[in-house]
Design a protein around this motif. Sequence first.
Motif, PDB file in Angstrom:
ATOM      1  N   PHE A   1       0.836  -1.205   0.000  1.00 57.45           N
ATOM      2  CA  PHE A   1       0.000   0.000   0.000  1.00 57.45           C
ATOM      3  C   PHE A   1       0.863   1.245   0.000  1.00 57.45           C
ATOM      4  CE2 PHE A   1      -2.854   3.179   1.920  1.00 57.45           C
ATOM      5  CZ  PHE A   1      -3.999   2.975   1.148  1.00 57.45           C
ATOM      6  N   GLY A   2       0.382   2.299  -0.664  1.00 65.70           N
ATOM      7  CA  GLY A   2       1.102   3.567  -0.711  1.00 65.70           C
ATOM      8  C   GLY A   2       0.328   4.678  -0.031  1.00 65.70           C
ATOM      9  N   MET A   3       0.892   5.260   1.013  1.00 64.14           N
ATOM     10  CA  MET A   3       0.326   6.449   1.653  1.00 64.14           C
ATOM     11  C   MET A   3       0.959   7.682   1.025  1.00 64.14           C
ATOM     12  SD  MET A   3      -1.886   5.591   4.040  1.00 64.14           S
ATOM     13  CE  MET A   3      -1.993   6.928   5.236  1.00 64.14           C
ATOM     14  N   GLY A   4       0.384   8.840   1.295  1.00 65.47           N
ATOM     15  CA  GLY A   4       0.968  10.085   0.824  1.00 65.47           C
ATOM     16  C   GLY A   4       2.006  10.608   1.804  1.00 65.47           C
TER      17      GLY A   4
ATOM     18  N   ALA B   1       2.975   3.953  -9.539  1.00 65.02           N
ATOM     19  CA  ALA B   1       3.248   2.655  -8.911  1.00 65.02           C
ATOM     20  C   ALA B   1       2.035   1.733  -8.984  1.00 65.02           C
ATOM     21  CB  ALA B   1       3.680   2.864  -7.458  1.00 65.02           C
ATOM     22  N   VAL B   2       0.843   2.279  -8.758  1.00 66.62           N
ATOM     23  CA  VAL B   2      -0.366   1.455  -8.855  1.00 66.62           C
ATOM     24  C   VAL B   2      -0.636   1.107 -10.318  1.00 66.62           C
ATOM     25  CG1 VAL B   2      -2.868   1.389  -8.480  1.00 66.62           C
ATOM     26  CG2 VAL B   2      -1.362   2.355  -6.726  1.00 66.62           C
TER      27      VAL B   2
ATOM     28  N   ALA C   1      -3.102   2.637  -3.362  1.00 70.94           N
ATOM     29  CA  ALA C   1      -2.450   3.817  -2.796  1.00 70.94           C
ATOM     30  C   ALA C   1      -3.466   4.935  -2.647  1.00 70.94           C
ATOM     31  CB  ALA C   1      -1.290   4.277  -3.683  1.00 70.94           C
ATOM     32  N   THR C   2      -3.132   5.892  -1.793  1.00 67.40           N
ATOM     33  CA  THR C   2      -3.935   7.099  -1.684  1.00 67.40           C
ATOM     34  C   THR C   2      -3.562   8.052  -2.823  1.00 67.40           C
ATOM     35  OG1 THR C   2      -2.334   8.222  -0.255  1.00 67.40           O
ATOM     36  CG2 THR C   2      -4.023   6.899   0.827  1.00 67.40           C
TER      37      THR C   2
ATOM     38  N   ALA D   1      -5.713   5.173 -17.356  1.00 70.46           N
ATOM     39  CA  ALA D   1      -6.562   4.067 -17.811  1.00 70.46           C
ATOM     40  C   ALA D   1      -6.316   2.786 -17.023  1.00 70.46           C
ATOM     41  CB  ALA D   1      -6.327   3.809 -19.295  1.00 70.46           C
ATOM     42  N   ALA D   2      -5.194   2.727 -16.303  1.00 72.27           N
ATOM     43  CA  ALA D   2      -4.816   1.487 -15.616  1.00 72.27           C
ATOM     44  C   ALA D   2      -5.288   1.435 -14.169  1.00 72.27           C
ATOM     45  CB  ALA D   2      -3.300   1.311 -15.661  1.00 72.27           C
ATOM     46  N   VAL D   3      -5.974   2.492 -13.679  1.00 70.13           N
ATOM     47  CA  VAL D   3      -6.371   2.499 -12.265  1.00 70.13           C
ATOM     48  C   VAL D   3      -7.872   2.729 -12.110  1.00 70.13           C
ATOM     49  CG1 VAL D   3      -4.097   3.352 -11.561  1.00 70.13           C
ATOM     50  CG2 VAL D   3      -5.957   4.980 -11.923  1.00 70.13           C
ATOM     51  N   ASP D   4      -8.390   2.253 -11.004  1.00 68.10           N
ATOM     52  CA  ASP D   4      -9.778   2.483 -10.601  1.00 68.10           C
ATOM     53  C   ASP D   4      -9.793   3.080  -9.195  1.00 68.10           C
ATOM     54  OD1 ASP D   4     -11.317   1.619 -12.805  1.00 68.10           O
ATOM     55  OD2 ASP D   4     -11.044  -0.484 -12.222  1.00 68.10           O
ATOM     56  N   ILE D   5     -10.809   3.877  -8.909  1.00 65.17           N
ATOM     57  CA  ILE D   5     -11.003   4.445  -7.572  1.00 65.17           C
ATOM     58  C   ILE D   5     -11.954   3.543  -6.791  1.00 65.17           C
ATOM     59  CG2 ILE D   5     -11.965   6.393  -6.275  1.00 65.17           C
ATOM     60  CD1 ILE D   5     -11.084   8.205  -8.607  1.00 65.17           C
ATOM     61  N   VAL D   6     -11.534   3.118  -5.592  1.00 65.96           N
ATOM     62  CA  VAL D   6     -12.399   2.258  -4.773  1.00 65.96           C
ATOM     63  C   VAL D   6     -12.898   2.964  -3.516  1.00 65.96           C
ATOM     64  CG1 VAL D   6     -11.361   0.116  -5.627  1.00 65.96           C
ATOM     65  CG2 VAL D   6     -10.399   1.227  -3.579  1.00 65.96           C
TER      66      VAL D   6
END
Length: 328
Positions: free
Chosen positions: A142-145, A186-187, A195-196, A218-223
């Motif tokens: 997981f990635g935090m800010g 990275a995600v 990640a956030t 295009a490679a990420v989704d928001i959950v």
Amino acid sequence: MTLRTILVTAALALSACSGGDKAAPAKDTLNFSILSAESQASQAGDWTPFLADMEKATGLKVKPFFGSNYTSLIEAMRFGQTDVGWFTNQSGLEAVRRANAEVFARSVNPNGVDGYEAVIIVRRGSGLTLDKLLACDRTLDFGMGDAKSTSGTLAPMTYLFAPRGLDPQTCFATARSANHEANLFAVGSGTLDAATNNTASMERMAMLDTDMARRTIAAVDIVWRSPRIPEDPMIWRKDLDPALKKKIGDFMFSYGVGDTPEALRQRAILARIQTLPFKPADATHLLPVREMEATQILLQAKGDPAETAKAQATLDAIRKDRAALPPA
């Protein structure tokens, strides 16, 4: 000659030699700090035209200061290395508390929606859901800010992890901190499972309109999305000369305003740094982030009656101040 006469004469001579009765030289350079949510290279290209216009309008040399993280920007203002700059809400609050600074303006979201949202992103097609993230089984990376990032750390801790009694450091196989741009790449590349991030940073990436940017988005989704967060504050040192503050304010609050060709040119420059013309603001701008911070402290105090009562009183006072604000 008496001893008193000798001492007075010596003191006057020393004062004359040291220029004790001369005014301090006028400031000729303004050091402008810029939040480092993305890489310095991309930030510099976008900010250079704005800072050049600021030089022309104020008659001062305007030097950018890019920090590698938010703490470096706070410390730079604290030690007088910077005079004014763009901060996030949480880092701005820290600058007010520790760096003799104050809010004087705020950015304005160019998409017409006032504010932005913290988000958690996952790689598209991974099948990873929010419930799977919150399972806290130490199988995911997981990635935090940044620790001082409102959307990268404070908002997800306040609204997602802390209410459930979860700590990212113990929930995931690894939990590292990076800026929004690094976390997004990275995600998108599969280096991190989740990640956030925030909606403004993702909109900025889409604006780049490069092959890499398009592939990454295009490679990420928001959950997960947070409640809306206020736009970023502009901060300056409290001890700046009032005449200098007026110069800065006159520039900031007239830049991009109007329908002239020059105003249109300026708004195009503002669009590159993701804002409409700046608006005046003050300490009340930071009340929402203070409320978030106080909520997190209250959650952490559960089980200790004295600390809980203290944290609740702080939160109630902040909420009372927010309720007293005039409608936006």
